[in-house]
Write a protein that holds these residues in place. Sequence first.
Motif, mmCIF file in Angstrom:
data_model
loop_
_atom_site.group_PDB
_atom_site.id
_atom_site.type_symbol
_atom_site.label_atom_id
_atom_site.label_comp_id
_atom_site.label_asym_id
_atom_site.label_seq_id
_atom_site.Cartn_x
_atom_site.Cartn_y
_atom_site.Cartn_z
ATOM 1 N N TYR A 152 0.842 -1.212 0.000
ATOM 2 C CA TYR A 152 0.000 0.000 0.000
ATOM 3 C C TYR A 152 0.873 1.257 0.000
ATOM 4 N N HIS A 153 1.958 1.213 0.744
ATOM 5 C CA HIS A 153 2.836 2.389 0.863
ATOM 6 C C HIS A 153 4.058 2.317 -0.069
ATOM 7 N N ASP A 154 3.983 1.430 -1.082
ATOM 8 C CA ASP A 154 5.061 1.316 -2.082
ATOM 9 C C ASP A 154 6.433 1.064 -1.473
ATOM 10 N N ARG A 155 6.467 0.253 -0.402
ATOM 11 C CA ARG A 155 7.748 -0.151 0.181
ATOM 12 C C ARG A 155 8.094 -1.522 -0.385
ATOM 13 N N ASP A 156 9.178 -1.609 -1.112
ATOM 14 C CA ASP A 156 9.528 -2.870 -1.775
ATOM 15 C C ASP A 156 10.301 -3.773 -0.814
ATOM 16 N N VAL A 157 9.772 -4.979 -0.572
ATOM 17 C CA VAL A 157 10.455 -5.958 0.287
ATOM 18 C C VAL A 157 10.423 -7.324 -0.386
ATOM 19 N N ASP A 158 11.379 -8.155 -0.043
ATOM 20 C CA ASP A 158 11.324 -9.559 -0.459
ATOM 21 C C ASP A 158 10.383 -10.297 0.488
ATOM 22 N N TYR A 159 9.871 -11.447 0.054
ATOM 23 C CA TYR A 159 8.909 -12.142 0.915
ATOM 24 C C TYR A 159 8.686 -13.587 0.480
ATOM 25 N N MET A 160 8.089 -14.336 1.399
ATOM 26 C CA MET A 160 7.546 -15.664 1.127
ATOM 27 C C MET A 160 6.323 -15.828 2.027
ATOM 28 N N VAL A 161 5.176 -16.049 1.395
ATOM 29 C CA VAL A 161 3.934 -16.224 2.147
ATOM 30 C C VAL A 161 3.151 -17.369 1.528
ATOM 31 N N GLY A 162 2.348 -18.055 2.360
ATOM 32 C CA GLY A 162 1.681 -19.271 1.899
ATOM 33 C C GLY A 162 0.307 -19.094 1.274
ATOM 34 N N ALA A 163 -0.153 -17.851 1.074
ATOM 35 C CA ALA A 163 -1.487 -17.646 0.488
ATOM 36 C C ALA A 163 -1.395 -16.634 -0.648
ATOM 37 N N GLN A 164 -2.310 -16.766 -1.599
ATOM 38 C CA GLN A 164 -2.362 -15.815 -2.699
ATOM 39 C C GLN A 164 -2.922 -14.496 -2.181
ATOM 40 N N LEU A 165 -2.273 -13.385 -2.509
ATOM 41 C CA LEU A 165 -2.719 -12.067 -2.040
ATOM 42 C C LEU A 165 -3.140 -11.197 -3.205
ATOM 43 N N GLU A 166 -4.175 -10.406 -2.960
ATOM 44 C CA GLU A 166 -4.653 -9.450 -3.957
ATOM 45 C C GLU A 166 -3.532 -8.459 -4.273
#
Length: 450
Positions: free
Chosen positions: A127-141
């Motif tokens: 939402y705040h345009d902060r770019d981070v790497d990630y790994m999450v187990g669910a599909q996100l909008e």
Amino acid sequence: MNVHFIAIGGAAMHNLAIALHNKGYNVTGSDDTIFDPSKSRLEAKGLLPEEFGWFPEKIIADLDAIVLGMHAKADNPELLKAQELGLKIYSYPEFLYEQSKDKTRVVIGGSHGKTTITSMILHVMHYHDRDVDYMVGAQLEGFDVMVKLTEDNDFIVLEGDEYLSSPIDRRPKFHLYKPNIALLSGIAWDHINVFPTYENYVEQFSIFVDSIVRGGSINYNEEDAEVKRVVEASENQIRKLPYQTPEYTVEDGETLLETPEGPMPIEVFGAHNLNNLAGAKWICQHMGIDEDDFYEAISTFKGASKRLEKIAESRTSVAYKDFAHSPSKVKATTEAVKVQYQNKELLACLELHTYSSLNAEFLKEYKGALDAADKAVVFYSPHAVEIKKLEEVSHQQIADAFERDDLIIYTNPQDFKDFLFSQNFENKALLLMSSGNYGGLDFDEVKGLF
């Protein structure tokens, strides 16, 4: 870099494969079967194996790394060839650590809530345009893939799963990430096929807390007695920061979160989700998002895929489906829907689908889990019990476990469907809880009832 995935079709594995492809790596993979959405997503990136099966000839000396998925067996022909050649073999979490060892690692752990909390954090960052790497187990909008790896980003946010790393590495995944910033949301016995006793399961979380980098921090849900005990007993030299469920009210089916600026309507609901939100707020603040910016972003968060997902609504009725299957999740989810829709009759349907939930001994953990429902149904498939090579579970054992005299129990998919489609949903809330599909229930057909 040349990377080969053994069991590329898994939910986590295919996302990592796509992330590495997007990073410019040369990615190949094998699997004995691949279903959608993994299949079409791999195909779109040109990563779908030409044919299904295991092909030792794909394993060649110039591969820089093998990533081994849990779906593969220890005697997998490709794995044996890789071992013979002396190639570097990583489990999924080992490879993620390797990719992020120079970053600030934020790891979200807990028996429940970790996917939602990780999703909340990523939503706020996006939402705040902060770019981070990630790994999450669910599909996100708004997110294309559920694993992102770059050279440049300072932070990586990792969902810390306590399940095993690979067929040849029996350590829980979240023991391998070595967090700088951690969160622990809750502890409730799960995965009994791997952790046969409650004490053995809890011990994994103690090891997780002790794995936090010295000088790092952990935010922990102090309302969970086991979490509080585990964190406060740790002698690791880290900052320990408790959080609790914030103040909120429910009015006419809408949840209002108390903030310094007054009550704010939010899309998610239920005490467990508000507790998750409090944890996410802390982590976002560690990552440079101030409180006002957090509230602005979180007001637009609709939830993680398969977590309390609204599938239908009419003028007087509503239907949700949820991934809940463990006793603590079932209880929290059922109570959340009842509180949100106090003036509606709640019909809660639970499918016992996982190894743990179909275990006769573990069933006792479900005591009271469906008490908040006005009408409660449990569905299980004797065929699933057979496939998992478990002892047969009887109607009586289930009835005794839930300790609810009016519990309705079905073992035949058609009988369950007939019951569901015979209901009058006027002024009702329907909650369907399962990590399966009730033996073939079409959720699009269910939507037609509303």
